[in-house]
Write an enzyme that holds these catalytic residues in place. Structure first.
Site, short mmCIF file in Angstrom:
data_model
loop_
_atom_site.label_atom_id
_atom_site.label_comp_id
_atom_site.label_asym_id
_atom_site.label_seq_id
_atom_site.Cartn_x
_atom_site.Cartn_y
_atom_site.Cartn_z
N HIS A 246 3.74 1.46 2.78
CA HIS A 246 3.58 0.27 3.63
C HIS A 246 3.93 -0.95 2.78
CE1 HIS A 246 0.95 2.30 6.74
NE2 HIS A 246 0.64 3.05 5.70
N GLU B 159 0.85 -1.20 0.00
CA GLU B 159 0.00 0.00 0.00
C GLU B 159 0.88 1.24 0.00
OE1 GLU B 159 -2.97 2.19 3.24
OE2 GLU B 159 -2.49 0.06 3.45
N GLU C 263 -3.17 11.22 2.68
CA GLU C 263 -4.18 11.05 3.72
C GLU C 263 -4.31 12.41 4.39
OE1 GLU C 263 -4.63 6.90 5.44
OE2 GLU C 263 -2.48 7.28 5.61
#
Length: 455
Positions: free
Chosen positions: A247, A231, A236
């Site tokens: 990630h 990911e 965000e």
């Protein structure tokens, strides 16, 4: 990024997911354009579309309209086990605007947080960029940059307008899993580095066995299985704070996990993926005046977000060595903020030295390094990744990991604890869903191409 067990936090009681295809609602993907760019500033328009994630959809018995899942519980007569769930349940098309508050216009996608509808209301959504009606658009990010415009002015504390890349299958898993009849056309195959266990169908089977209804979300729960993959969170954000975070996972294709091997709240570091990532949040890294209303990057107006994925060879076959962020606003190019944390150099991008230094300075476990770091996610990028756009609230940690002090019982003066100016009492989903009924996020002007070609 912190746990996303409650990523799907909707209140539309019949919205769930299946693998067969129903015939009640025709699935028509909203159209959106984006651009592919090359050095010299030449950009070609691409005709694309978006598709709603399968987890939001209505799924019912294949021979009628009995819900396979209502509230936060499965119908055990239709789903006595995971295989039977896939055999008995049909996934319906979506009415994007009236049911989910999802609209497109030209090169823009707007997601409403709350959408009243004939069944009550829908809360939050997640959509994917499509290459065709049956395949997701795949991006190899290495030695490339990805740019989009975003308006976060209507996103208060506790909300997250997130865009990211996930290592999903281009066809939604149809080729690998014969029981998946719906595929990318109906938004199947979601995965992330949290090994999401709230996904109702994984690998073409239900996730009904061992399903535990959520104590805080009347429409969600946790299954025995989770869906894992690399990911890359490129954005965000709300109007107060933002972070971008890679990630990585040990496996480079999406895969299903079981029980404690999925990690999660009771065994956070037990999976084959990195749940924490290596995040660059300007506020957390010591610059408290860089991002927010009226600040250097002013969240009162539209922001152009540029993310560059630089490799060690300067080619798409190299390994990721740096993830660089640039902003453009009102015609002005704004370089990323610099780290201002005792004991750390003035980094302004994500590199392995930056990641190692933040873990030491913040006294965090280095799950990034444990799962191979940037070299590992490079392999996932070479496989291609799917672009995700979403809006959500957080039933696990109230989004405090993004925009407040977290953990809430830690000293906010300790490096790494303060992540934004939102109160530690903010972000409670029941309160946000009542007060932020007008919240929206708009993503537009998506561009992908050579370094320094998209802005």
């Amino acid at each position: 990024m912190f746990p996303k067990l409650a990523l799907i936090s909707f209140a539309f009681t019949s919205v769930v997911v299946g693998q067969l295809v129903g015939t009640y609602e025709t699935e028509t993907h909203p159209r959106v354009t984006w651009q592919r760019c090359t050095r010299g500033g030449s950009c070609q328009t691409v005709q694309g579309s978006i598709v709603l994630d399968a987890n939001w959809r209505w799924v019912h018995g294949r021979t009628g309209y009995t819900n396979c899942y209502t509230g936060n519980s499965w119908d055990t007569s239709l789903c006595p086990d995971n295989r039977a769930c896939a055999e008995n349940c049909a996934l319906e098309g979506a009415n994007y605007a009236s049911t989910y508050g999802i609209t497109t216009s030209g090169n823009s996608v707007t997601l409403k947080f709350i959408q009243p509808n004939s069944n009550g209301k829908n809360v939050g959504s997640r959509v994917y960029l499509m290459a065709s009606d049956t395949r997701y658009q795949m991006f190899n990010l290495l030695n490339q940059e990805f740019t989009f415009d975003v308006d976060v002015s209507k996103l208060p504390c506790g909300l997250n307008g997130a865009t990211y890349f996930a290592g999903m299958d281009a066809d939604g898993g149809m080729a690998r899993f014969s029981t998946n009849r719906a595929g990318a056309r109906y938004g199947t195959g979601y995965c992330d580095a949290q090994c999401a266990r709230d996904i109702k169908f994984i690998n073409g089977e239900g996730n009904a066995e061992g399903w535990t209804p959520s104590e805080t979300d009347v429409n969600a729960g946790t299954g025995k299985h989770g869906s894992c993959c690399h990911e890359m969170d490129i954005w965000e954000a709300n109007s107060i704070s933002t972070a971008y975070t890679p990630h990585s996972c040990d496996q480079h294709n999406s895969f299903r996990c079981s029980d404690s091997a999925c990690g999660g709240r009771d065994n956070r570091y037990g999976s084959q993926c990195d749940p924490d990532g290596c995040d660059f949040n300007s506020f957390r890294l010591g610059d408290k005046t860089f991002y927010g209303p009226g600040m250097t990057v002013d969240t009162n107006t539209k922001i152009t977000v540029v993310t560059q994925f630089l490799t060690d060879t300067g080619t798409a076959s190299g390994n990721l060595k740096e993830i660089r962020r640039i902003y453009v606003q009102n015609g002005r190019v704004i370089q990323n903020s610099k780290v201002n944390v005792p004991g750390m150099d003035a980094y302004d991008s994500i590199t392995e030295p930056f990641c190692a230094a933040t873990k030491v300075a913040f006294e965090d476990r280095d799950s990034h390094g444990e799962h191979g770091g940037l070299a590992s996610i490079s392999q996932g990028m070479k496989n291609g990744m799917v672009f995700v756009m979403s809006i959500w609230d957080d039933h696990t940690a109230n989004m405090l990991w993004l925009d407040s002090n977290y953990p809430v019982d830690a000293d906010p003066n300790k490096p790494g604890i303060a992540r934004g100016t939102c109160p530690t009492t903010s972000g409670v989903p029941s309160e946000v869903e009542a007060s932020a009924t007008d919240a929206t996020v708009t993503y537009s002007n998506i561009k992908f191409g050579d370094i320094d070609s998209t802005y």
